[in-house]
Scaffold this motif. Structure first.
Motif, mmCIF file in Angstrom:
data_model
loop_
_atom_site.group_PDB
_atom_site.id
_atom_site.type_symbol
_atom_site.label_atom_id
_atom_site.label_comp_id
_atom_site.label_asym_id
_atom_site.label_seq_id
_atom_site.Cartn_x
_atom_site.Cartn_y
_atom_site.Cartn_z
ATOM 1 N N VAL A 20 0.841 -1.199 0.000
ATOM 2 C CA VAL A 20 0.000 0.000 0.000
ATOM 3 C C VAL A 20 0.876 1.249 0.000
ATOM 4 N N GLU A 21 1.964 1.209 0.746
ATOM 5 C CA GLU A 21 2.855 2.363 0.796
ATOM 6 C C GLU A 21 3.548 2.579 -0.553
ATOM 7 N N ASN A 22 3.860 1.498 -1.274
ATOM 8 C CA ASN A 22 4.385 1.637 -2.637
ATOM 9 C C ASN A 22 3.328 2.255 -3.549
ATOM 10 N N SER A 57 0.087 2.605 19.429
ATOM 11 C CA SER A 57 0.188 3.701 20.401
ATOM 12 C C SER A 57 1.635 4.151 20.616
ATOM 13 N N ASN A 58 2.597 3.257 20.351
ATOM 14 C CA ASN A 58 4.003 3.632 20.494
ATOM 15 C C ASN A 58 4.571 4.280 19.221
ATOM 16 N N GLY A 59 3.714 4.444 18.193
ATOM 17 C CA GLY A 59 4.136 5.154 16.989
ATOM 18 C C GLY A 59 4.570 4.280 15.828
ATOM 19 N N VAL A 60 4.716 2.979 16.031
ATOM 20 C CA VAL A 60 5.138 2.124 14.912
ATOM 21 C C VAL A 60 3.933 1.728 14.067
ATOM 22 N N MET A 61 4.199 1.471 12.803
ATOM 23 C CA MET A 61 3.150 1.099 11.867
ATOM 24 C C MET A 61 2.831 -0.391 11.997
ATOM 25 N N PHE A 62 1.563 -0.706 11.801
ATOM 26 C CA PHE A 62 1.151 -2.097 11.747
ATOM 27 C C PHE A 62 1.454 -2.660 10.365
ATOM 28 N N LEU A 75 9.962 -4.056 10.662
ATOM 29 C CA LEU A 75 10.874 -3.026 10.162
ATOM 30 C C LEU A 75 10.518 -2.593 8.748
ATOM 31 N N VAL A 76 10.191 -3.536 7.900
ATOM 32 C CA VAL A 76 9.904 -3.215 6.501
ATOM 33 C C VAL A 76 8.749 -2.223 6.387
ATOM 34 N N ASP A 77 7.756 -2.332 7.248
ATOM 35 C CA ASP A 77 6.622 -1.408 7.194
ATOM 36 C C ASP A 77 7.012 -0.009 7.633
ATOM 37 N N GLN A 78 7.910 0.082 8.596
ATOM 38 C CA GLN A 78 8.383 1.393 9.040
ATOM 39 C C GLN A 78 9.152 2.072 7.909
ATOM 40 N N VAL A 79 9.987 1.299 7.235
ATOM 41 C CA VAL A 79 10.805 1.846 6.148
ATOM 42 C C VAL A 79 9.919 2.348 5.010
ATOM 43 N N TYR A 80 8.980 1.521 4.575
ATOM 44 C CA TYR A 80 8.132 1.919 3.456
ATOM 45 C C TYR A 80 7.210 3.077 3.802
ATOM 46 N N MET A 81 6.720 3.134 5.028
ATOM 47 C CA MET A 81 5.896 4.274 5.422
ATOM 48 C C MET A 81 6.744 5.542 5.457
ATOM 49 N N GLY A 82 7.969 5.422 5.955
ATOM 50 C CA GLY A 82 8.875 6.574 5.941
ATOM 51 C C GLY A 82 9.135 7.072 4.534
ATOM 52 N N ILE A 83 9.331 6.147 3.605
ATOM 53 C CA ILE A 83 9.554 6.520 2.204
ATOM 54 C C ILE A 83 8.320 7.214 1.634
#
Length: 108
Positions: A20-22, A57-62, A75-83
Motif C-alpha cells: 500500500v505504501e508503494n 500507540s508507540n508510533g510504529v506502523m502495523f 521493520l519493513v513497514d516502518q521503512v516503506y511508510m517513511g519513504i
C-alpha cells in the motif's frame, strides 16, 4: 482524456502495508509526471488513513489492516511508510509529512 479513479482501490485489509505504501508513492509520482492532481489527492488520502488507523500507540506502523490493524512493528513497514511520507513531503512540501517520517525514524 482522464479516467476517473475507482472509489475503492484495493482491499487494504488483505494487503501488506509495504505494498500500500508503494501504491502511495506511485500515486504521488503519477500526479507529478502525468499532471493528474486526483492521483496526488488519492495518495494523500491513503497515507492519512494509514497514519490515523494503522499506527500503534508507540508510533510504529502495523503490518496489515483487517477491520483493525494487526501485527505491529515490522521493520519493513516502518521503512516503506517513511519513504511514502518523504515522497509526500517532496510532492506537497507539507512539513507534517517530514515530521511524521522523522518520528517513524526515531522509532526504528
Amino acid at each position: 482524456m482522464h479516467h476517473q479513479l475507482p472509489h475503492r482501490l484495493l482491499p487494504v485489509c488483505q494487503v501488506p502495508m509495504m505494498i500500500v505504501e508503494n501504491l502511495i508513492s506511485a500515486f504521488l509520482s503519477a500526479s507529478k509526471i502525468l499532471d493528474r492532481p486526483e492521483c496526488k489527492e488519492r495518495g494523500l488520502q491513503i497515507l492519512e488513513f494509514l497514519w490515523e488507523k494503522c499506527r500503534a500507540s508507540n508510533g510504529v506502523m502495523f503490518h496489515c489492516y483487517d477491520d483493525e490493524p494487526n501485527t505491529p512493528g515490522l521493520l519493513v513497514d516502518q521503512v516503506y511508510m517513511g519513504i511514502a511520507l518523504l515522497d509526500a513531503h517532496g510532492i506537497t512540501g507539507k512539513p507534517d509529512c517530514l515530521s511524521r517520517a522523522a518520528s517513524i525514524g526515531d522509532e526504528v
